[in-house]
Design a protein around this motif. Sequence first.
Motif, short mmCIF file in Angstrom:
data_model
loop_
_atom_site.label_atom_id
_atom_site.label_comp_id
_atom_site.label_asym_id
_atom_site.label_seq_id
_atom_site.Cartn_x
_atom_site.Cartn_y
_atom_site.Cartn_z
N ILE A 4 -26.41 56.17 3.82
CA ILE A 4 -25.88 54.83 3.53
C ILE A 4 -27.04 53.84 3.36
N GLY A 5 -28.07 53.97 4.17
CA GLY A 5 -29.25 53.10 4.03
C GLY A 5 -29.92 53.28 2.68
N THR A 6 -30.05 54.51 2.25
CA THR A 6 -30.64 54.79 0.95
C THR A 6 -29.78 54.23 -0.17
N LEU A 7 -28.48 54.38 -0.04
CA LEU A 7 -27.55 53.83 -1.03
C LEU A 7 -27.65 52.31 -1.07
N ALA A 8 -27.78 51.68 0.10
CA ALA A 8 -27.91 50.22 0.15
C ALA A 8 -29.18 49.77 -0.57
N LYS A 9 -30.29 50.49 -0.38
CA LYS A 9 -31.53 50.14 -1.07
C LYS A 9 -31.38 50.28 -2.58
N ALA A 10 -30.74 51.36 -3.02
CA ALA A 10 -30.54 51.57 -4.46
C ALA A 10 -29.66 50.46 -5.04
N THR A 11 -28.61 50.09 -4.32
CA THR A 11 -27.72 49.02 -4.77
C THR A 11 -28.49 47.70 -4.86
N GLU A 12 -29.33 47.45 -3.88
CA GLU A 12 -30.14 46.23 -3.86
C GLU A 12 -31.09 46.19 -5.06
N ILE A 13 -31.72 47.32 -5.36
CA ILE A 13 -32.63 47.39 -6.51
C ILE A 13 -31.88 47.15 -7.81
N ASP A 14 -30.70 47.75 -7.94
CA ASP A 14 -29.89 47.52 -9.15
C ASP A 14 -29.54 46.05 -9.30
N GLU A 15 -29.16 45.40 -8.19
CA GLU A 15 -28.80 43.99 -8.23
C GLU A 15 -30.00 43.13 -8.61
N LEU A 16 -31.16 43.42 -8.04
CA LEU A 16 -32.38 42.67 -8.40
C LEU A 16 -32.73 42.86 -9.87
N LYS A 17 -32.60 44.07 -10.37
CA LYS A 17 -32.88 44.33 -11.78
C LYS A 17 -31.93 43.53 -12.66
N ARG A 18 -30.66 43.52 -12.31
CA ARG A 18 -29.68 42.76 -13.09
C ARG A 18 -30.02 41.27 -13.09
N ARG A 19 -30.43 40.74 -11.95
CA ARG A 19 -30.78 39.32 -11.85
C ARG A 19 -32.02 38.99 -12.67
N ILE A 20 -33.03 39.86 -12.61
CA ILE A 20 -34.26 39.63 -13.37
C ILE A 20 -33.97 39.67 -14.87
N GLU A 21 -33.17 40.63 -15.29
CA GLU A 21 -32.82 40.72 -16.71
C GLU A 21 -32.06 39.47 -17.16
N ALA A 22 -31.20 38.94 -16.29
CA ALA A 22 -30.46 37.73 -16.64
C ALA A 22 -31.40 36.53 -16.75
N LEU A 23 -32.40 36.46 -15.87
CA LEU A 23 -33.36 35.35 -15.93
C LEU A 23 -34.27 35.45 -17.15
N GLU A 24 -34.63 36.67 -17.54
CA GLU A 24 -35.55 36.86 -18.66
C GLU A 24 -34.85 36.86 -20.01
N ALA A 25 -33.53 36.93 -20.04
CA ALA A 25 -32.80 36.97 -21.30
C ALA A 25 -32.98 35.64 -22.03
N PRO A 26 -33.14 35.72 -23.36
CA PRO A 26 -33.29 34.47 -24.11
C PRO A 26 -32.01 33.64 -24.01
N ARG A 27 -32.21 32.36 -23.82
CA ARG A 27 -31.05 31.48 -23.67
C ARG A 27 -30.67 30.92 -25.03
N VAL A 28 -29.40 30.92 -25.29
CA VAL A 28 -28.88 30.36 -26.54
C VAL A 28 -28.49 28.91 -26.26
N PRO A 29 -29.03 27.97 -27.03
CA PRO A 29 -28.67 26.57 -26.77
C PRO A 29 -27.19 26.34 -27.04
N THR A 30 -26.57 25.58 -26.16
CA THR A 30 -25.16 25.27 -26.32
C THR A 30 -25.02 23.86 -26.90
N GLU A 31 -24.07 23.69 -27.76
CA GLU A 31 -23.85 22.36 -28.38
C GLU A 31 -22.51 21.82 -28.02
#
Length: 143
Positions: free
Chosen positions: A116-143
């Motif tokens: 379960i501890g190993t699974l928690a670490k893997a889940t945490e890494i996946d979540e961090l990756k998702r957050r980093i990708e969202a921050l690095e994604a190019p933003r489309v200006p909204t009008e």
Amino acid sequence: MTTKRNPPAQRWKPGQSGNPKGKPPGTLGIASKLRQQIDVKAIIAKLSESAAKGNTRAAELLLDRALPPLRSVAEPVELPGLKDAATLTAKAERIVELAAEGKVSPDIATALLSAIGTLAKATEIDELKRRIEALEAPRVPTE
């Protein structure tokens, strides 16, 4: 100021031995010669005979050297209530409860908690990756 020196010319050409009169290929070393002189089958037969007569040291030698060590094999276990636990924390708590009740052995509970501890670490890494990708994604200006 230092000047670069040219490397010295090679003494030997690639593939040419630096010691042409050295040990010829295929020559056996001392350890190889000793291995060839040892009659392994005779030694094992003698140890087996001695072990059969009750020599525990001979039996120990045979078992230690000839057989792989025995490892414990865990049988599948039923973990009531584990599927109903919604979070990893709840699952871990349920495993501890089952171990405290004696329904799961401590070594199996430890292995499950480690998983379960190993699974928690893997889940945490996946979540961090998702957050980093969202921050690095190019933003489309909204009008």
